[in-house]
Write a protein that holds these residues in place. Structure first.
Motif, mmCIF file in Angstrom:
data_model
loop_
_atom_site.group_PDB
_atom_site.id
_atom_site.type_symbol
_atom_site.label_atom_id
_atom_site.label_comp_id
_atom_site.label_asym_id
_atom_site.label_seq_id
_atom_site.Cartn_x
_atom_site.Cartn_y
_atom_site.Cartn_z
ATOM 1 N N LEU A 1 -45.441 -19.097 9.176
ATOM 2 C CA LEU A 1 -44.626 -18.795 7.996
ATOM 3 C C LEU A 1 -45.020 -19.684 6.819
ATOM 4 N N ASP A 2 -45.357 -20.951 7.103
ATOM 5 C CA ASP A 2 -45.786 -21.866 6.034
ATOM 6 C C ASP A 2 -47.024 -21.348 5.315
ATOM 7 N N ARG A 3 -47.869 -20.629 6.041
ATOM 8 C CA ARG A 3 -49.148 -20.173 5.481
ATOM 9 C C ARG A 3 -49.009 -18.920 4.618
ATOM 10 N N GLN A 4 -47.843 -18.305 4.609
ATOM 11 C CA GLN A 4 -47.672 -17.067 3.845
ATOM 12 C C GLN A 4 -47.486 -17.369 2.370
ATOM 13 N N ASN A 5 -48.043 -16.509 1.547
ATOM 14 C CA ASN A 5 -47.925 -16.646 0.098
ATOM 15 C C ASN A 5 -46.947 -15.600 -0.411
ATOM 16 N N GLY A 6 -45.687 -15.976 -0.511
ATOM 17 C CA GLY A 6 -44.681 -15.049 -1.011
ATOM 18 C C GLY A 6 -43.776 -14.511 0.080
ATOM 19 N N PRO A 7 -42.897 -13.560 -0.295
ATOM 20 C CA PRO A 7 -41.913 -13.013 0.647
ATOM 21 C C PRO A 7 -42.565 -12.450 1.902
ATOM 22 N N THR A 8 -41.913 -12.682 3.023
ATOM 23 C CA THR A 8 -42.481 -12.342 4.322
ATOM 24 C C THR A 8 -41.414 -11.728 5.220
ATOM 25 N N VAL A 9 -41.774 -10.642 5.898
ATOM 26 C CA VAL A 9 -40.888 -10.058 6.898
ATOM 27 C C VAL A 9 -41.245 -10.684 8.248
ATOM 28 N N PHE A 10 -40.229 -11.174 8.927
ATOM 29 C CA PHE A 10 -40.389 -11.922 10.177
ATOM 30 C C PHE A 10 -39.898 -11.037 11.319
ATOM 31 N N VAL B 1 -37.002 -15.785 16.018
ATOM 32 C CA VAL B 1 -36.668 -15.237 14.700
ATOM 33 C C VAL B 1 -35.306 -15.750 14.241
ATOM 34 N N SER B 2 -34.353 -15.802 15.166
ATOM 35 C CA SER B 2 -33.016 -16.284 14.810
ATOM 36 C C SER B 2 -33.033 -17.753 14.406
ATOM 37 N N GLU B 3 -33.882 -18.552 15.057
ATOM 38 C CA GLU B 3 -33.939 -19.988 14.777
ATOM 39 C C GLU B 3 -34.767 -20.315 13.548
ATOM 40 N N ALA B 4 -35.908 -19.635 13.382
ATOM 41 C CA ALA B 4 -36.830 -19.978 12.293
ATOM 42 C C ALA B 4 -36.685 -19.073 11.074
ATOM 43 N N GLY B 5 -35.818 -18.077 11.153
ATOM 44 C CA GLY B 5 -35.750 -17.059 10.114
ATOM 45 C C GLY B 5 -35.165 -17.490 8.789
ATOM 46 N N LEU B 6 -34.670 -18.726 8.685
ATOM 47 C CA LEU B 6 -34.185 -19.220 7.395
ATOM 48 C C LEU B 6 -35.296 -19.910 6.600
ATOM 49 N N HIS B 7 -36.506 -19.834 7.106
ATOM 50 C CA HIS B 7 -37.657 -20.356 6.363
ATOM 51 C C HIS B 7 -37.653 -19.744 4.958
ATOM 52 N N LEU C 1 -36.436 -21.109 28.724
ATOM 53 C CA LEU C 1 -35.193 -20.344 28.844
ATOM 54 C C LEU C 1 -33.950 -21.212 28.705
ATOM 55 N N THR C 2 -34.111 -22.524 28.700
ATOM 56 C CA THR C 2 -32.952 -23.410 28.582
ATOM 57 C C THR C 2 -32.631 -23.747 27.136
ATOM 58 N N GLY C 3 -33.550 -23.446 26.215
ATOM 59 C CA GLY C 3 -33.338 -23.781 24.813
ATOM 60 C C GLY C 3 -32.282 -22.901 24.161
ATOM 61 N N ARG C 4 -31.545 -23.486 23.232
ATOM 62 C CA ARG C 4 -30.550 -22.738 22.469
ATOM 63 C C ARG C 4 -30.813 -22.909 20.983
ATOM 64 N N THR C 5 -30.521 -21.885 20.252
ATOM 65 C CA THR C 5 -30.725 -21.939 18.807
ATOM 66 C C THR C 5 -29.698 -22.861 18.161
ATOM 67 N N THR C 6 -30.081 -23.451 17.051
ATOM 68 C CA THR C 6 -29.152 -24.274 16.274
ATOM 69 C C THR C 6 -28.599 -23.509 15.076
ATOM 70 N N GLN C 7 -29.169 -22.335 14.818
ATOM 71 C CA GLN C 7 -28.712 -21.507 13.707
ATOM 72 C C GLN C 7 -29.003 -20.046 14.019
ATOM 73 N N ALA C 8 -28.342 -19.172 13.315
ATOM 74 C CA ALA C 8 -28.552 -17.734 13.491
ATOM 75 C C ALA C 8 -28.952 -17.155 12.143
ATOM 76 N N ALA C 9 -30.257 -17.026 11.928
ATOM 77 C CA ALA C 9 -30.750 -16.565 10.628
ATOM 78 C C ALA C 9 -30.228 -15.178 10.282
ATOM 79 N N TRP C 10 -29.893 -14.384 11.316
ATOM 80 C CA TRP C 10 -29.422 -13.025 11.036
ATOM 81 C C TRP C 10 -28.078 -13.006 10.300
ATOM 82 N N ARG C 11 -27.404 -14.113 10.242
ATOM 83 C CA ARG C 11 -26.159 -14.175 9.461
ATOM 84 C C ARG C 11 -26.431 -14.316 7.962
ATOM 85 N N PHE C 12 -27.686 -14.618 7.603
ATOM 86 C CA PHE C 12 -28.000 -14.933 6.211
ATOM 87 C C PHE C 12 -29.160 -14.135 5.629
#
Length: 260
Positions: A87-96, A106-112, A190-201
């Motif tokens: 995502l850092d390498r993208q130039n401009g708006p990006t669909v994830f 996607v839920s965790e990193a989608g607020l990039h 499989l034990t990891g949990r998200t700290t945020q839900a990007a789909w809310r934003f």
């Protein structure tokens, strides 16, 4: 009789109408024009980045810049880090876009800041801190779960489960090719949990696979409804990105048209 004054009035009216038509055409063109030219795709368990090849080809023909992330399938933080690098390498708006387990990424990193919209393809979509396994238990267990086998800390699908439950609606030759490149996942993933839900934003899109034997289709519907996603349903097994690449590509293109 048309006088000079009435003729001038006709010209003025016609000019105004022409301006209106041009403005209307420009507005329609602006509405249809993609806001995002970049698409970042992430694969889930039992797969690698090549699982997106059919969708990649269709997006590239339409001029999109496409990146398929090689998910390390080790831990959630490492998987998220790999996606964020892309995502850092993208130039401009990006669909994830995420398939299957990658919906968690996607839920965790989608607020990039580069991300303009999210697309979930038969994917997990946990809320912040949510125990996905507990959520999944509210629905009948999908058949593929019984086919997971472990070699120490690494898990994979048995050949029978892969061909029947994961890639069951694909031609046998293609399914066996995908089985040959299956990447094992680490138990820790499989034990990891998200700290945020990007789909809310972020604006969200979801493709439900109605014949899915890897994630329960009703669970997919529940998650899509919870995020108020623009949803399509495909008569497909879990790998709709391969069995229905046109529909998945079109859904992604719709997401690119979402204003950034």
């Amino acid at each position: 009789m048309i006088t000079r004054r009435s003729f001038a009035g006709i010209l003025t009216t016609s000019a105004a109408a022409a301006v209106t038509l041009v403005a209307s055409a420009k507005a329609r063109a602006a509405t249809a024009r993609p806001q995002a030219r970049n698409v970042v795709l992430v694969h889930g368990l039992f797969a690698d980045g090549s699982s997106w090849l059919d969708v990649i080809a269709r997006l590239q023909v339409k001029g999109f810049n496409v990146t398929s992330v090689q998910n390390p399938l080790t831990t959630l933080p490492e998987a998220v880090a790999a996606a964020r690098v892309a995502l850092d390498r993208q130039n401009g708006p990006t669909v994830f876009v995420g398939h299957s387990f990658a919906g968690t990424i996607v839920s965790e990193a989608g607020l990039h800041p580069n991300v303009s919209a999210l697309v979930y393809v038969a994917a997990r979509a946990p809320d912040a801190g949510e125990d996905y396994a507990a959520l999944a238990k509210r629905f009948p267990k999908p058949p593929a779960s019984a086919g997971i086998i472990f070699d120490g800390d690494e898990g994979r699908l048995s050949e029978a489960a892969f061909l029947r439950d994961f890639a069951g609606d694909l031609p046998d030759v293609r399914a066996r090719q995908l089985y040959a490149v299956q990447e094992p996942f680490h138990k820790a993933l499989l034990t990891g949990r998200t700290t945020q839900a990007a789909w809310r934003f972020r604006p969200c899109f979801y493709a439900v696979s109605t014949e899915d034997r890897t994630i329960n289709p009703d669970l997919e519907r529940f998650m899509a409804k919870r995020m108020s996603a623009k949803t399509i349903e495909l008569k497909s097994g879990h790998l709709s990105l391969i069995s229905h690449p046109d529909e998945i590509t079109n859904l992604i293109i719709k997401a690119t048209e979402t204003p950034a």
